[in-house]
Structure formats: C-alpha cells, structure tokens
Design an enzyme around this catalytic site. Structure first.
Site, PDB file in Angstrom:
ATOM      1  N   HIS A  26       1.311  -1.440  -0.127  1.00  0.00           N
ATOM      2  CA  HIS A  26      -0.371  -0.480   0.170  1.00  0.00           C
ATOM      3  C   HIS A  26       0.804   1.706   0.307  1.00  0.00           C
ATOM      4  O   HIS A  26       2.115   1.660   0.412  1.00  0.00           O
ATOM      5  CB  HIS A  26      -0.871   0.266   1.188  1.00  0.00           C
ATOM      6  CG  HIS A  26      -2.321  -1.307   0.904  1.00  0.00           C
ATOM      7  ND1 HIS A  26      -2.983  -1.194   0.643  1.00  0.00           N
ATOM      8  CD2 HIS A  26      -2.261  -1.372   2.402  1.00  0.00           C
ATOM      9  CE1 HIS A  26      -3.919  -1.947   0.338  1.00  0.00           C
ATOM     10  NE2 HIS A  26      -3.613  -2.517   1.611  1.00  0.00           N
ATOM     11  N   CYS A  55       0.089   3.012  -5.013  1.00  0.00           N
ATOM     12  CA  CYS A  55      -1.165   3.857  -4.999  1.00  0.00           C
ATOM     13  C   CYS A  55      -0.411   4.419  -4.673  1.00  0.00           C
ATOM     14  O   CYS A  55       0.642   4.952  -3.386  1.00  0.00           O
ATOM     15  CB  CYS A  55      -2.570   3.606  -3.889  1.00  0.00           C
ATOM     16  SG  CYS A  55      -3.635   2.748  -4.743  1.00  0.00           S
TER      17      CYS A  55
END
Length: 483
Positions: A321, A364
């Site tokens: 992440h 991301c």
C-alpha cells in the site's frame, strides 16, 4: 610527485586482474604491446605510463580517463579528485580524449559479449588463430589482440569482426555499424568500383580518408553521438529484491477506520511473475514478505552493505500500500521511497557506482477511486487531502545518474489490483519484459509499451484509468540479455 604516487598506490591496490587487463588494452596506442604483456601488477603499469609521459609532472588526466572508461567512478572520485560529470565535460574538449574510439569500441564489445558467445568467437576463429591462444583462460580482449597480431582486425579492418558478430549476436554488429556511421559524419569513405564489384558491397573494403578531425577526438561516437549500453554480462546479473506486503492485520489494529488497510489479495501473483521473469534474466531472487516499516529499512540496508562488485545491476520491486512518495509497512508506518532509492547511490553503495539501479513500485500514490466488484486499489488510505505542490519524480529519484524508478501510477492517483490476476502494472511489466528482452529491446522502450497497455485498461463501472510513470537518470541503454 609525492601526492600522485600515494594516490597511484591506493588505486593500484584496488584494481583487480580483469580491470588491469582492460586498462592495458585501452592504452595500446600509447604503450607497446610487448611491454604491456609483461606487466602483471598495476604498479608496474603505472610505471610504464610514466616512462611514456602519460603520467607526467603530477598530471593524472590519462589515468582519470582510463578509470572513467572502465566505470571505476569510485576510484576516480575518492583517489583522483574528479567525478563522472567532470570527465564527461572534459572529454568534450577537442583533443582531450586519448583513448581512441576504435579501442574503446572493442573494449565495450568485450564487456557485452557473454561467456557462451565468447566460446562461439573462439570456435569460429579456430582456423585463423593458434589453438594455444584460444584456451579457456583466453579473454575476449585477448582474442581481439590476437586478431590484431594476425592482421585480421584493425581500425580500418573491421570486416571479419562484423562477420563474426553477424553470426553470433546481431546487436554487437549494430554497435560496430553505429560506430562506422558516426565516423562517416566526420570522415569520407571512398570505395572504388572495382572494390564494390569484387565484394558485392562496400563494407569489407571500405577505405577511410581521415579529415582534420583526429580519430580520438571527443564529441565523437563514444562521447555524444551514440548511446551506449550498460554492461550486462555478469552471471548472475545481480540481485532482484522483492518486498511483498500482503497481510496488513497489524496496520488495521494500529490504525482505526476510516484509514483501513485491507490485505493485498493478488500480490502473490505479482511476486510469482516477478520471480519467474527476473530468474530468466539471470538475477538472483531475494523475496521478503509482510515487512513492517522498520523491517523494510533493515532489509534495504542489508543489500546496501552487500558487495555488488561482480554484479552489473540491482533491481528492487516493492509491492505494498502507499500514498504520494511513500509506501507502507504492514504495521501502517510510512517509508519514504526516496529513502530507499538513495540508499543505493554511489556514495552509499560504492560497489554499485556507475551501474544501473532499478526500482519498480506497485503502490497507490493518492486517493482511492471507487472500486468495481473484483478490483481493489492499492491505496492504504481513504480520507486524506490531495497534495499537488511538488513533482513526484524530483522527490523520489536521486539526482545521481544510473537510476530508474518505475511507478505503477502517477502522483495523487490510485493503482488497481485484481485479487485473482494481480496488478495491472506488474502483470503488464512482466509480460513485456518476457516478450521484449529476447528481442534486445531496452527498458525504456519496454516501459513505454507498458504505459500503453495499462492506460488502455479501465475499471468498471466508472471506467477509472491508471497511468504508470517511469522516471530515470540513466546515461546508457539498459538492456537485459536473455542469453
């Protein structure tokens, strides 16, 4: 002379046998072959240069050029007080370069010829050179020297070498043709009708009439007119470090909603694809799973401190992440991407100086978009403000040369992951590496194709898009040979 002598002693102790052989080969226009063949120690080589006036009165410019040519930038900087950038500027000055373009071409070819290809060269030259000169210990530089002795290789006699390269590795032939093409811009090639008719072409009997530009002038093919390729012949090529974060239970315990980090289902598909592809590209695979932020730092530091002297490249793939400019550990703590990349600069990792350092980051870099039924985002956060006040590339990639950073998405945007099929970016990257590396395509061409493929995908029902972003300070073509 006392200061240079001290520096020469340190440099001589740092050079290995292969590097000394390279320095001797690059100096053949200045020191007789017979004298060089008798030299077995770097100190004796430096003495020979002094005798020929190549190191005179404390002038170490020729030695600086030699170290630059063989990519020992660490010695160039630490012992001779110069830098890569200074040398590149210096060698643009007319008449400054003293290693000939021809000699440097042969050295570069020797660096790019794999072991099995060298065996092919020796086999095909079996009738031209004495068998005793083609034993297993004979290097490619030795082969070139023997060819020169026999008169079948020279600055104006590349026809046999081109024929051999055409049979063994076409990319090597292209390097020679680029060299000739760039020479053609400064010299006039004259071919008689008789020569053209007897050969069916002009390559084998081309005669060069040299103009006022000296053959070793800078600003020529080897300095600015052509794009070289990084050496990529070591076995293994280097380490491919994979940091694969899947289980974020620790983060969910530490970070309450709405900043909930789900497990990254599908990331193991990406890791398997990376293992498969980089194993085929002759990298040693080192994979670590579910690391906290501190563990990520420790693992990176371990590989920063390793000796990569006998390797040609370093690759790091990060699957986690993230948000703009950072990735998350499984504990929800942040690690700046810049902190990871700068760990491998020449100053922080001397054995990778002058070698390509490649980072692929699947994470991301901004707000999560609305997800479809089977598509998830690789964003760890759902509710934080968007930052647009800095360019991502400048924040995360070192200003030093020889870095490539491949990001799954642009700053401020999400990237997509299928729990069954893996992420759009890593899957496209692996597919294109697998298809294009055997064709000899360079990494930037491959990443452009990856950009095209990923940009065509869309996430229903809202048709969200993803656009990868490569950033780089590479100085040469980066090609991963399969052979």
């Amino acid at each position: 002379m006392e200061f240079p002598r001290q520096r020469l002693l340190v440099v001589s102790e740092e050079l290995d046998k292969a590097e000394l052989a390279a320095l001797k080969f690059l100096s053949l226009e200045h020191v007789p072959l017979r004298k060089l063949e008798a030299i077995q120690k770097a100190q004796d080589f430096f003495e020979a240069l002094q005798e020929k006036g190549m190191i005179e009165g404390g002038d170490l410019s020729f030695l600086k050029e030699l170290l630059y040519r063989i990519s020992r930038i660490d010695l160039l900087e630490a012992q001779l007080g110069s830098s890569r950038e200074e040398m590149e500027r210096d060698l643009q000055i007319p008449g400054r370069a003293r290693v000939s373009a021809y000699r440097y071409l042969l050295f570069q070819l020797s660096e790019d010829i794999a072991e099995d290809e060298m065996k092919s060269f020796k086999f095909l030259l079996g009738k031209e050179l004495p068998k005793c000169r083609l034993n297993p210990k004979t290097t490619m530089l030795d082969v070139f020297i023997e060819m020169e002795k026999k008169g079948i290789l020279g600055e104006d006699n590349l026809s046999m070498l081109k024929s051999l390269c055409a049979e063994i590795n076409v990319s090597l032939l292209k390097r020679i043709e680029e060299y000739e093409l760039n020479l053609f811009g400064e010299e006039e090639m004259v071919i008689t009708e008789e020569q053209r008719g007897s050969t069916g072409g002009h390559e084998a009997h081309a005669r060069w009439l040299v103009s006022s530009v000296a053959p070793d002038s800078p600003g020529r093919w080897n300095e600015s007119s052509r794009l070289e390729a990084y050496k990529m012949t070591s076995r293994p090529r280097g380490v491919c470090l994979i940091l694969n974060n899947h289980n974020f239970a620790k983060a969910r315990e530490a970070v309450p909603e709405p900043k909930n980090m789900k497990d990254r289902n599908g990331t193991d598909v990406d890791a398997e694809s990376l293992r498969r592809v980089f194993s085929k590209l002759h990298f040693t695979i080192a994979e670590y799973r579910d690391l906290t932020a501190e563990e990520i730092r420790k693992i990176v530091n371990i590989y920063r401190c390793q000796d990569h002297k006998d390797k040609d490249c370093f690759v790091c793939c990060i699957l986690s992440h993230g948000k703009k400019g950072i990735i998350y550990g499984v504990d929800g703590q942040e690690v700046p991407i810049q902190e990871l990349t700068t760990s491998f600069t020449g100053q922080n990792c001397h054995s990778l100086a002058g070698k390509p350092k490649v980072f692929f980051v699947q994470a991301c870099q901004g707000d999560a978009c609305q997800k479809g039924v089977t598509i998830e985002t690789d964003s760890g956060e759902q509710d934080y403000s968007v930052e647009t006040d800095a360019r991502f590339q400048l924040d995360c990639i070192p200003s030093e040369a020889d870095f490539l950073l491949g990001m799954a998405t642009l700053q401020d945007y999400v990237s997509y992951r299928s729990p069954r099929e893996g992420t759009w970016y890593i899957q496209a990257l692996c597919q294109h590496l697998e298809c294009s590396c055997p064709r000899g395509e360079d990494i930037l061409t491959i990443l452009t194709a990856v950009n095209q493929e990923v940009s065509r995908k869309s996430c229903k029902p809202n048709a969200e898009k993803q656009m990868p972003q490569p950033s780089f300070t590479l100085r040469k073509k980066l090609i991963f040979p399969v052979n």
